[in-house]
Design an enzyme around this catalytic site. Structure first.
Site, PDB file in Angstrom:
ATOM      1  CG  ASP A  32      -1.712   1.235   1.413  1.00 59.47           C
ATOM      2  OD1 ASP A  32      -2.391   1.635   0.459  1.00 59.47           O
ATOM      3  OD2 ASP A  32      -1.630   1.833   2.505  1.00 59.47           O
ATOM      4  CG  MET A  33       1.923   5.523  -1.893  1.00 62.24           C
ATOM      5  SD  MET A  33       1.665   6.361  -3.485  1.00 62.24           S
ATOM      6  CE  MET A  33       0.189   7.336  -3.125  1.00 62.24           C
ATOM      7  CG  ASP A  34      -1.794   7.590   0.171  1.00 61.71           C
ATOM      8  OD1 ASP A  34      -0.964   8.499   0.067  1.00 61.71           O
ATOM      9  OD2 ASP A  34      -2.540   7.235  -0.760  1.00 61.71           O
ATOM     10  CB  SER A 134      -1.868   3.453  -4.406  1.00 58.38           C
ATOM     11  OG  SER A 134      -2.384   4.613  -3.785  1.00 58.38           O
ATOM     12  CE  LYS A 165      -5.206  -1.064  -1.469  1.00 54.76           C
ATOM     13  NZ  LYS A 165      -4.072  -0.401  -0.802  1.00 54.76           N
ATOM     14  CG  ASP A 190      -1.984   2.388   6.615  1.00 52.96           C
ATOM     15  OD1 ASP A 190      -2.368   3.468   7.117  1.00 52.96           O
ATOM     16  OD2 ASP A 190      -2.217   2.087   5.427  1.00 52.96           O
TER      17      ASP A 190
END
Length: 223
Positions: A32-34, A134, A165, A190
């Site tokens: 994941d990114m953020d 992402s 997601k 996260d």
């Protein structure tokens, strides 16, 4: 003579069990990114709160599942609950405002999560493929990528799958493009939304936090 006994039809075979030995190296690591590689979830929350305020709404904890880890369109639709008569056009307009507000904040600089650079370098050294998965639009992903200084084998943004997601589609698509079995991939996430998506795809999920940082390569095993 008693009638011949008839055996019930056998059930169709299910998928083969996962026989991955503990400690095995994953076929790929899907990030994941953020909030996972870059500490941008606070910026996204600020951007969403500003747009929500312009719509006469105040965000609170109850809004978190509809904001964090979601696509821009999902968050826009949530801010417009109940839907407006011109729902599609209204969602598109709010999504554009959210993206612009988020991008403005990212352009001022983002903090790479502690341990991210070291982990990405280690994965490169070990020749373990990586994917970025992402929920952000591609325009946002492209703004963030230079700060990561890493060559991902696959980069997926919100536009790249029909469903985002918490559906498994993004992680399944990343594994497909990498020609990897999702069960032999580690997904690093996260948010509850992202964790649900990766779990539904069959990945081993490693949950991280921007405050504690990313672990080292030893945590990437499938065991």
């Amino acid at each position: 003579m008693p009638p011949d006994s008839v055996s019930p039809p056998s059930a169709p075979p299910g998928p083969p069990p996962d026989s991955t030995p503990p400690g095995a190296v994953p076929d790929a690591v899907l990030f994941d990114m953020d909030g996972t590689l870059v500490d941008t979830e606070g910026l996204w929350w600020e951007a969403t709160a500003d747009v929500a305020a312009s719509l006469g709404r105040t965000l609170g904890r109850a809004d978190e599942p509809y904001v964090l880890g979601r696509t821009v369109e999902d968050t826009a639709a949530h801010l417009l609950t109940p839907p407006a008569p011109d729902a599609v056009e209204a969602v598109e307009a709010v999504a554009e405002r959210l993206t612009e507000s988020f991008a403005d904040r990212i352009r001022q600089g983002v903090r790479v999560v502690p341990g991210a650079a070291e982990l990405l370098r280690a994965l490169t050294t070990e020749a373990i493929p990586t994917a970025l998965v992402s929920a952000s639009p591609r325009s946002i992903v492209e703004l963030v990528l230079p700060s990561l200084d890493h060559s991902f084998a696959v980069v997926l943004a919100a536009e790249d799958t029909p469903r985002g997601k918490p559906h498994p589609d993004p992680y399944l698509e990343a594994a497909r493009l990498l020609e990897a079995d999702p069960r032999r991939c580690v997904a690093v996430e996260d948010s509850p939304t992202g964790i649900a998506a990766a779990t539904a795809a069959g990945c081993k999920v490693l949950v991280v936090s921007p405050s504690t940082g990313l672990p080292d390569l030893h945590s990437m095993s499938l065991g």
